[in-house]
Design a protein around this motif. Structure first.
Motif, PDB file in Angstrom:
ATOM      1  N   HIS A 454       0.823  -1.216   0.000  1.00  0.00           N
ATOM      2  CA  HIS A 454       0.000   0.000   0.000  1.00  0.00           C
ATOM      3  C   HIS A 454       0.856   1.266   0.000  1.00  0.00           C
ATOM      4  O   HIS A 454       0.690   2.100  -0.879  1.00  0.00           O
ATOM      5  CB  HIS A 454      -1.007   0.030   1.151  1.00  0.00           C
ATOM      6  N   GLN A 456       0.685   4.058   1.391  1.00  0.00           N
ATOM      7  CA  GLN A 456      -0.276   5.089   0.979  1.00  0.00           C
ATOM      8  C   GLN A 456       0.136   6.504   1.362  1.00  0.00           C
ATOM      9  O   GLN A 456       0.219   7.390   0.520  1.00  0.00           O
ATOM     10  CB  GLN A 456      -1.663   4.763   1.551  1.00  0.00           C
ATOM     11  N   VAL A 475       1.518  -0.839  -4.755  1.00  0.00           N
ATOM     12  CA  VAL A 475       0.453   0.157  -4.617  1.00  0.00           C
ATOM     13  C   VAL A 475      -0.780  -0.228  -5.423  1.00  0.00           C
ATOM     14  O   VAL A 475      -0.724  -1.076  -6.317  1.00  0.00           O
ATOM     15  CB  VAL A 475       0.943   1.554  -5.035  1.00  0.00           C
ATOM     16  N   PRO A 477      -3.580   1.802  -7.566  1.00  0.00           N
ATOM     17  CA  PRO A 477      -4.024   3.101  -8.081  1.00  0.00           C
ATOM     18  C   PRO A 477      -5.515   3.369  -7.928  1.00  0.00           C
ATOM     19  O   PRO A 477      -5.926   4.519  -7.765  1.00  0.00           O
ATOM     20  CB  PRO A 477      -3.625   3.034  -9.567  1.00  0.00           C
ATOM     21  N   HIS A 479      -7.289   2.725  -5.435  1.00  0.00           N
ATOM     22  CA  HIS A 479      -7.517   3.282  -4.094  1.00  0.00           C
ATOM     23  C   HIS A 479      -7.469   4.813  -4.150  1.00  0.00           C
ATOM     24  O   HIS A 479      -8.222   5.493  -3.436  1.00  0.00           O
ATOM     25  CB  HIS A 479      -6.437   2.811  -3.120  1.00  0.00           C
ATOM     26  N   ALA A 480      -6.578   5.343  -4.978  1.00  0.00           N
ATOM     27  CA  ALA A 480      -6.404   6.797  -5.042  1.00  0.00           C
ATOM     28  C   ALA A 480      -7.686   7.484  -5.503  1.00  0.00           C
ATOM     29  O   ALA A 480      -8.111   8.491  -4.916  1.00  0.00           O
ATOM     30  CB  ALA A 480      -5.248   7.151  -5.980  1.00  0.00           C
ATOM     31  N   TYR A 500      -0.727   8.550  -1.877  1.00  0.00           N
ATOM     32  CA  TYR A 500      -0.641   7.986  -3.228  1.00  0.00           C
ATOM     33  C   TYR A 500       0.309   8.798  -4.116  1.00  0.00           C
ATOM     34  O   TYR A 500      -0.008   9.146  -5.257  1.00  0.00           O
ATOM     35  CB  TYR A 500      -2.026   7.913  -3.870  1.00  0.00           C
ATOM     36  N   ARG A 535      -5.611   9.708 -12.722  1.00  0.00           N
ATOM     37  CA  ARG A 535      -5.991  10.175 -11.383  1.00  0.00           C
ATOM     38  C   ARG A 535      -7.323  10.937 -11.424  1.00  0.00           C
ATOM     39  O   ARG A 535      -7.512  11.943 -10.733  1.00  0.00           O
ATOM     40  CB  ARG A 535      -4.872  11.009 -10.748  1.00  0.00           C
TER      41      ARG A 535
END
Length: 623
Positions: A454, A456, A475, A477, A479-480, A500, A535
């Motif tokens: 993560h 984060q 990671v 992405p 989650h971002a 992130y 993003r």
């Protein structure tokens, strides 16, 4: 003309014993694949002589079982074939810097044999066989990429969510109605109020009234009331249980280290347990048949979405035994890299448990340990240096003490284990990086490829340490773009800049590997690809507008593709046999409906998988 690469013959060293790790690598090496290729050519001649058949589009298989399994197909795929771009098109992405865009790839049985022009792969083919080579061309808009990998997932848990999915509800009441509908649809459960009812996916941060649920809510519906109900939150860091389960757990401890028993204003448990407190909740273990059903549901979706390998982030004893059993039975239809769960209350096992490396037709490996450092941002359990902006009374919590981390990490490294640590908050990430750095005195950290799962929220001074220490940032992405809507309220305008921060990690010469954390997020690897390069939400929005949430942290498409192919292979010690399209590697690849490397970003999510191929054979779709 395209550059060319091919497999050449060589003898295996006498030191490479078949049952040793070196021998296993040799068995998957270029020499072995080319030797098999030459041998099967001779078998093809014998078979042709015996049956006197002329084959115009493919030659006879050299294994009867393969022939029989494909007999029902109208257009069978030979064990050797070339897959080529259309003339003048660049449709193959190998992720091999030595030959990134060849015209064709040549596959024999389960390996890539050669890459290059059509004339070249034909010449390589004819060096070892006089049979006719089957040549197939990609559709006009299609591309080929290496088999896709998810570096952080929960395989059996995903299958469990298919039984009673709770994601997408907007209130406690709506979630209870989902539970009711599930009970009514299953006569066995409906008629037996003692049977456990389990579900996954509720997310209180998405409810119109953001609040923790309570056991009382499950007692308001007469169909649900009185039953043992256990519901897992979307992020996996909270359990919501019914009154029947709560009573069976009595007496409860006042506190539990690394977890929270949520209580009301009178100090009574509400039915929600966070992080380590979840271990207090007991429930019946699923049968092997139930686990097989869950696994099959996961694999079906994984193949449909182009996944050829997954990293399972936390094998407990039950799941470890399940996968070992399936591997020995030759029943793993996808490659699984498992992380063995670390229980801080149990005795150290790194020096006694035998690692599992590429068993079951090279499908299962367990050579890493998964440790939890803290909780999750969504549930307020991520360990921070400073208090939460929206809840100044807490800084989250560590699920394991720094002292224990510093004790066990060097031990595991000394015993040859890769150490993978779940860390969300900036404090948790800093503590784990400190432990990795301290372990340098006792073990070679880079060689053991430690991972922060993560990674984060990072303090600025910690971002450079990944590259310096050789720590892999694993990671997710997606989650971002899920967390961006509430992250600033929770962390404040300055601290949120370290959330992130993919570009900041990459710019310090670190390696990033991508995953989804399914079932926490969408399994689709192209959703992660899209999130990494844009993003923005699937609808094209973000708190900072259509340009993206902190767009300076975006990854390039090339970085994102590596993060789904060769970097996960590196993170699982398989970069010599997986992760790119190169001679001698296993023939795992995916055919996509359009070129994700060039289409407009908004079109990435409309891309679908035409075919998923493992060991040279389609497991989804057709070539």
């Amino acid at each position: 003309m395209s550059p060319v690469v091919e497999t050449r013959l060589r003898k295996r060293s006498t030191s490479e014993k078949p049952d040793s790790p070196a021998g296993r690598n040799a068995a998957t090496s270029q020499s072995a694949s080319h030797a098999e290729f030459a041998s099967s050519g001779r078998k093809g001649k014998i078979l042709l002589g015996l049956v006197s058949l002329t084959l115009s589009s493919y030659f006879i298989y050299d294994k009867l079982t393969t022939s029989l399994s494909r007999k029902s197909r109208n257009d069978p795929l030979a064990e050797s074939y070339a897959l080529c771009s259309r003339e003048g098109a660049q449709q193959i992405y190998t992720v091999d810097p030595g030959n990134p865009h060849p015209e064709c790839i040549l596959v024999h049985q389960d390996k890539f044999i050669s890459t290059g022009s059509l004339d070249h792969v034909r010449s390589v083919w004819h060096e070892s066989s006089s049979g006719r080579l089957q040549v197939r061309h990609l559709g006009r808009s299609q591309i080929v990429v290496p088999g896709l990998s998810d570096s952080h997932s929960h395989v059996l848990e995903y299958g469990a969510t298919k039984q009673m999915p709770l994601e997408g509800t907007t209130s406690v009441a709506e979630t209870v109605q989902r539970v009711k509908a599930y009970i009514l649809a299953d006569p066995d459960i409906l008629d037996d109020k003692s049977k456990y009812v389990e579900g996954w996916g509720w997310d209180h941060t998405k409810w119109l009234l953001e609040e923790w649920p309570t056991y009382q809510a499950l007692e308001t519906d007469p169909i649900v009331a009185g039953r043992p109900v256990v519901l897992q939150s979307k992020d996996g860091h909270a359990l919501w249980v019914s009154s029947a389960v709560l009573k069976a757990m009595e007496p409860l401890p006042k506190e539990i280290e690394g977890g929270v028993i949520v209580r009301d204003s009178y100090g009574k448990p509400t039915g929600v347990f966070l992080d380590n407190a979840q271990d207090l909740v007991s429930r019946p273990e699923p049968t092997h048949k139930q686990l097989q059903k869950r696994f099959a549901a996961t694999v079906k979706d994984a193949h449909r979405l182009g996944l050829t390998s997954v990293h399972d982030a936390g094998f407990n004893p039950m799941s470890l035994e399940f996968f070992r059993r399936e591997a020995h039975a030759g029943q793993l239809p996808i490659r699984v890299y498992g992380m063995k769960y670390f229980d801080e209350t149990a005795a150290y096992w790194g020096d006694s448990f035998e690692k599992i490396i590429l068993i079951g037709n090279n499908r299962l490996t367990v050579r890493s340990v998964k440790i939890f450092a803290d909780g999750a941002l969504r549930s307020g359990g991520a360990a921070l240096y400073e208090p939460y902006t929206d809840n100044p009374e807490t800084r989250g919590f560590m699920r394991i003490s720094p002292e224990l981390l510093n004790e066990v990490i060097p031990k595991f490294m000394k015993d040859g284990w890769q150490v993978n640590v779940h860390a969300i908050g900036d404090r948790a990430n800093g503590v784990v990086l400190d432990a990795f750095e301290a372990a340098l005195a006792e073990a070679n950290v880079t060689a053991l490829r430690p991972r922060l799962e993560h990674a984060q929220i990072l303090a600025k001074h910690d971002m450079a340490r990944f590259g310096d220490l050789g720590v892999i940032a694993s990671v997710q992405p997606t989650h971002a773009i899920s967390d961006m809507w509430f992250a600033e309220d929770r962390l404040g305008p300055e601290r949120v800049k370290g959330l992130y921060a993919f570009r900041s990690i990459l710019d310090h010469d670190a390696r990033i590997t991508l995953g989804s954390d399914f079932p926490v997020e969408d399994m689709n690897p192209l959703a992660g690809f899209y999130a990494a390069i844009t993003r923005v939400s699937p609808e094209g929005t973000s708190p900072h507008g259509p340009g993206g949430w902190f767009p300076e942290q975006r990854m390039t498409r090339e970085e994102a593709l590596k993060g789904m192919t060769i970097d996960p292979a590196y993170a699982s010690f398989t970069e010599d046999i997986l992760g790119s399209i190169a001679p001698g590697k296993f023939a795992d690849f995916v055919v996509l409906s359009q070129d994700i490397m060039t289409v407009a970003p908004q079109k990435v999510l409309s891309t679908h998988v035409v075919a998923t191929v493992i060991d040279g054979k389609p497991v989804y779709g057709t070539i």
